[in-house]
Design a protein around this motif. Structure first.
Motif, short mmCIF file in Angstrom:
data_model
loop_
_atom_site.label_atom_id
_atom_site.label_comp_id
_atom_site.label_asym_id
_atom_site.label_seq_id
_atom_site.Cartn_x
_atom_site.Cartn_y
_atom_site.Cartn_z
N GLN A 188 0.86 -1.17 0.00
CA GLN A 188 0.00 0.00 0.00
C GLN A 188 0.90 1.23 0.00
O GLN A 188 1.39 1.66 1.04
N PHE A 189 1.13 1.77 -1.19
CA PHE A 189 2.01 2.92 -1.33
C PHE A 189 1.25 4.21 -1.04
O PHE A 189 0.14 4.42 -1.53
N ALA A 190 1.86 5.06 -0.25
CA ALA A 190 1.29 6.36 0.10
C ALA A 190 2.43 7.26 0.57
O ALA A 190 3.58 6.82 0.68
N ALA A 191 2.13 8.53 0.82
CA ALA A 191 3.14 9.44 1.35
C ALA A 191 3.46 9.03 2.79
O ALA A 191 2.56 8.93 3.62
N VAL A 192 4.73 8.78 3.07
CA VAL A 192 5.15 8.28 4.38
C VAL A 192 6.21 9.22 4.96
O VAL A 192 7.15 9.61 4.27
N ASP A 193 6.06 9.56 6.24
CA ASP A 193 7.05 10.37 6.96
C ASP A 193 8.16 9.44 7.45
O ASP A 193 7.94 8.64 8.37
N LEU A 194 9.33 9.51 6.84
CA LEU A 194 10.43 8.62 7.19
C LEU A 194 10.87 8.85 8.64
O LEU A 194 11.24 7.89 9.34
N ASN A 195 10.84 10.08 9.11
CA ASN A 195 11.21 10.36 10.50
C ASN A 195 10.28 9.62 11.46
O ASN A 195 10.71 9.07 12.48
N GLU A 196 8.99 9.61 11.13
CA GLU A 196 8.02 8.92 11.97
C GLU A 196 8.25 7.43 11.95
O GLU A 196 8.11 6.75 12.98
#
Length: 360
Positions: A200-208
């Motif tokens: 499930q590809f979506a915008a992801v916050d890498l820091n989070e």
């Protein structure tokens, strides 16, 4: 005989005037049906979306390299994945269209199978990693459960008083709710990592993602006496990715670094994670450890499946991480530290900068 299905049709009504054997075989027609004008236009063998694509292609004509993928059904209803190219031609005074159809069903099935195998390998690797952390995870889960029990007993004692202290009781119940939320969050996170499902590809916050993984591995890091230093860039662009797979990537790299520093004396076991925005709309994660470093002769092999320099290890963590990074349009490189240790540099495209591949 061409391996492609080729037909010439009249532009005015779409009637097939000429077709090679491959066209007849692909759509399920007999040669005599061509002579009797009984071969239906290609548009009748595709769905509504396919017809719109073919119509646009016929209007504009095919330029070099702009074949379109269309699902075609033969007369029996069997679907085939195809690439279609259309060109305008003239037969005498008749305006016609030449259609070339290439059957890529076998190729798409092979790609799908390869994708499925990659998903299975990634999932098995994740399950194996979680098995290694079972002791630490049990400890992390035991803490909130112990707090819930202790606070519940305290609340029962409070209720036995006459009158009970309602302020203290409210505080105790709040502590129980907080501990329950912590245990629930840990179990939810564990279920996500254990679950096998579609990407499930979506915008992801890498820091989070990094914060969640470090919280998840807190007990393991404490057990190994590792000093974790974190420097997360503010305003870091999101990456387009599957959150669970990105968590596995970070988990693998952190676990690898934690294992690398075990050989060091207590107080010298350090692990650093840094994020930064890079030029060309990219995001970077650096995972650096204070371990012995990567031997020069092993630098070219660290991402090979089943290659490991550790006594305990399958040699799958780094190859899986590389697969995940590349599936997200990025890459990982290993670097030797000037004074020992190793750094793994992950570079991923920022959300919107690059679309993922349809099949990997």
């Amino acid at each position: 005989e061409s391996p492609d299905a080729i037909a010439i049709s009249r532009r005015s009504d779409g009637r097939i005037l000429q077709a090679n054997e491959r066209w007849l075989d692909l759509l399920g027609y007999e040669r005599d049906e061509l002579a009797r004008g009984l071969i239906a236009p290609l548009a009748t063998h595709v769905d509504d979306a396919g017809r719109k694509v073919l119509s646009a292609l016929e209007r504009e004509g095919s330029r070099s390299g702009d074949d379109v993928e269309v699902t075609v059904s033969d007369r029996a209803g069997t679907e085939r994945h195809t690439l279609v190219r259309i060109s305008a031609i003239a037969l005498g005074d008749e305006q016609c269209v030449m259609t070339i159809v290439r059957d890529i069903t076998t190729q798409r099935q092979a790609e799908l199978q390869a994708h499925e195998h990659r998903q299975q390998l990634i999932h098995l690797s994740r399950v194996a990693s979680l098995g290694d952390f079972s002791g630490a995870l049990a400890h992390e889960l035991n803490q909130p459960l112990t707090a819930i029990l202790a606070n519940a007993q305290a609340a029962l004692r409070n209720l036995s008083r006459d009158p009970p202290d309602l302020t203290e009781l409210r505080s105790t119940l709040t502590d129980i709710a907080d501990a329950d939320k912590r245990a629930g969050a840990l179990i939810h996170h564990l279920r996500l990592l254990m679950k096998r499902g579609d990407e499930q590809f979506a915008a992801v916050d890498l820091n989070e993602v990094i914060r969640d993984v470090l919280e998840f591995l807190h007990g393991e890091v404490v057990r190994r006496d590792v000093d974790v230093q974190v420097s997360l860039a503010q305003g870091l662009p999101a990456v387009n990715g599957d959150r669970v797979q990105l968590e596995q990537l970070v988990l693998n790299l952190v676990s690898n670094a934690a294992e690398a520093v075990e050989q060091q004396a207590s107080g010298r076991r350090t692990l650093e994670l840094r994020t930064a925005a890079c030029p060309a709309s990219k995001v970077q994660l650096l995972v650096t450890d204070s371990g012995p470093g990567i031997p020069a002769e092993s630098m070219e092999r660290v991402f090979e499946p089943f290659f490991t320099t550790k006594q305990r290890g399958l040699g799958l963590g780094l190859p899986i991480s590389l697969k995940i990074a590349r599936a997200h349009g990025g890459n990982i490189v290993a670097e030797r530290g000037a004074s020992g240790g190793a750094t793994f540099r992950v570079v991923l495209p920022a959300s919107g900068a690059s679309s993922r591949l349809a099949t990997k």
